[in-house]
Scaffold this motif. Structure first.
Motif, mmCIF file in Angstrom:
data_model
loop_
_atom_site.group_PDB
_atom_site.id
_atom_site.type_symbol
_atom_site.label_atom_id
_atom_site.label_comp_id
_atom_site.label_asym_id
_atom_site.label_seq_id
_atom_site.Cartn_x
_atom_site.Cartn_y
_atom_site.Cartn_z
ATOM 1 N N MET A 291 11.977 -12.008 -3.567
ATOM 2 C CA MET A 291 11.466 -11.846 -2.209
ATOM 3 C C MET A 291 10.439 -10.721 -2.120
ATOM 4 O O MET A 291 9.451 -10.835 -1.387
ATOM 5 N N LEU A 292 10.662 -9.631 -2.843
ATOM 6 C CA LEU A 292 9.692 -8.521 -2.842
ATOM 7 C C LEU A 292 8.340 -8.969 -3.389
ATOM 8 O O LEU A 292 7.289 -8.525 -2.913
ATOM 9 N N ALA A 293 8.348 -9.855 -4.374
ATOM 10 C CA ALA A 293 7.085 -10.370 -4.916
ATOM 11 C C ALA A 293 6.311 -11.124 -3.846
ATOM 12 O O ALA A 293 5.078 -11.031 -3.766
ATOM 13 N N ILE B 198 15.888 -14.104 9.155
ATOM 14 C CA ILE B 198 15.234 -12.811 9.326
ATOM 15 C C ILE B 198 15.868 -12.167 10.553
ATOM 16 O O ILE B 198 15.714 -12.654 11.670
ATOM 17 N N THR B 199 16.609 -11.083 10.337
ATOM 18 C CA THR B 199 17.354 -10.473 11.434
ATOM 19 C C THR B 199 16.714 -9.192 11.957
ATOM 20 O O THR B 199 17.105 -8.697 13.004
ATOM 21 N N ASP B 200 15.752 -8.653 11.234
ATOM 22 C CA ASP B 200 15.049 -7.447 11.673
ATOM 23 C C ASP B 200 13.634 -7.524 11.100
ATOM 24 O O ASP B 200 13.460 -7.842 9.922
ATOM 25 N N PRO C 146 18.026 -3.765 3.739
ATOM 26 C CA PRO C 146 16.678 -3.905 4.329
ATOM 27 C C PRO C 146 15.572 -3.733 3.282
ATOM 28 O O PRO C 146 15.705 -2.982 2.328
ATOM 29 N N PHE C 147 14.480 -4.448 3.503
ATOM 30 C CA PHE C 147 13.275 -4.310 2.682
ATOM 31 C C PHE C 147 12.328 -3.356 3.399
ATOM 32 O O PHE C 147 12.130 -3.466 4.616
ATOM 33 N N ILE C 148 11.721 -2.451 2.660
ATOM 34 C CA ILE C 148 10.617 -1.632 3.179
ATOM 35 C C ILE C 148 9.491 -1.809 2.172
ATOM 36 O O ILE C 148 9.609 -1.412 1.006
ATOM 37 N N LEU D 209 6.046 -2.877 6.176
ATOM 38 C CA LEU D 209 6.948 -3.860 6.764
ATOM 39 C C LEU D 209 8.379 -3.423 6.492
ATOM 40 O O LEU D 209 8.738 -3.099 5.357
ATOM 41 N N ARG D 210 9.176 -3.383 7.556
ATOM 42 C CA ARG D 210 10.618 -3.177 7.413
ATOM 43 C C ARG D 210 11.277 -4.461 7.903
ATOM 44 O O ARG D 210 11.057 -4.892 9.035
ATOM 45 N N MET D 211 12.066 -5.059 7.021
ATOM 46 C CA MET D 211 12.635 -6.360 7.338
ATOM 47 C C MET D 211 14.046 -6.461 6.766
ATOM 48 O O MET D 211 14.298 -6.044 5.636
#
Length: 200
Positions: free
Chosen positions: A150-152, A193-195, A106-108, A120-122
Motif C-alpha cells: 500500500m505504501l508503494a 478508508i476510515t481516516d 495509520p499511514f503517514i 497524507l495521513r490515512m
C-alpha cells in the motif's frame, strides 16, 4: 393606286406582322417549355433528395432506437441506480465475502507533489475472508506485506489525484489490488478508508 394594289399592299403589310407574331409565339412557347422542364427537373431532384434524406433519417432513427433498447435491457431499474453525483456510488466497497476486519496502523506518507511538500495521513481497515480461522489475528508478516504494498501505491500519488471523491474511489481500488497481490492467505476482499487527511 388601284383597289387591287391597295389590297396587295394591305396583304403584304398583314403578312409581315403575321410572320413576326409567329416567331414571337414560337419563342414564347420555347421559353415556357424550357422553364417548365427546369422546374420539373428541380422538382424531381428535390423529391429524390428528400426521399434519400428521409431514408437516412429513418435508418438513423432505427439505429438510435435499437441502441436505446439495448441500453435499457442492460441497465437496472433507474430507481435502484445511483445518481452520477451520488458520493456513495464509489464509496461502498464490494464486501459480501468479508468475514473479519483487520485495522492497520495509520499511514503517514509524503505525496508526490513537486511544487510543495504535502503529506497524507490515512487509516485503512482490511476486510478479509477469515479462512485462516475466525478467532485468529493475522500474523505480522501478512500486515507488513500489505502495508508495504500500500505504501508503494500511496507514495506515488499527488494530492490532486486523491482529493476528489472519484480519486479516493480509484485509490481504494488500487490499494485493494496491491493488498491482494501482497497476500494470498488470508484473502483481502475489501479496503475501508476510515481516516483521510491531506496537509496542504
Amino acid at each position: 393606286m388601284s383597289d387591287s394594289e391597295k389590297a396587295n399592299a394591305a396583304d403584304d403589310g398583314a403578312a409581315v406582322p403575321k410572320k413576326g407574331g409567329l416567331k414571337k409565339i414560337i419563342l414564347l412557347l420555347l421559353i415556357v417549355v424550357v422553364i417548365g422542364a427546369g422546374l420539373a427537373g428541380g422538382y424531381f431532384f428535390w423529391r429524390s433528395r428528400s426521399a434519400a434524406a428521409a431514408e437516412v433519417k429513418k435508418a438513423s432513427d432505427k439505429k438510435s432506437q435499437a441502441k436505446r433498447d439495448s441500453e435499457d435491457a442492460q441497465e437496472p431499474d433507474p430507481a435502484s441506480k445511483p445518481k452520477k453525483n451520488d458520493p456513495l456510488q464509489n464509496a461502498l466497497p464490494q464486501d459480501e465475502d468479508v468475514k473479519k476486519i483487520v485495522e492497520l496502523p495509520p499511514f503517514i506518507v509524503n505525496l508526490a507533489d513537486t511544487e510543495q511538500a504535502r503529506y497524507l495521513r490515512m487509516t485503512v481497515s482490511l476486510g478479509i475472508d477469515g479462512s485462516d480461522g475466525a478467532s485468529e489475528k493475522p500474523d505480522q508478516l501478512f500486515i507488513t506485506r500489505v502495508r508495504n504494498a500500500m505504501l508503494a501505491v500511496l507514495s506515488d500519488k499527488k494530492s490532486e489525484d486523491i482529493l476528489t471523491a472519484d480519486g479516493k474511489a480509484k485509490l481504494r481500488k488500487q490499494l485493494l489490488q496491491a493488498a491482494q497481490a501482497a497476500s494470498e492467505e488470508p484473502q483481502v476482499k475489501a479496503i475501508y478508508i476510515t481516516d483521510f487527511i491531506v496537509q496542504l
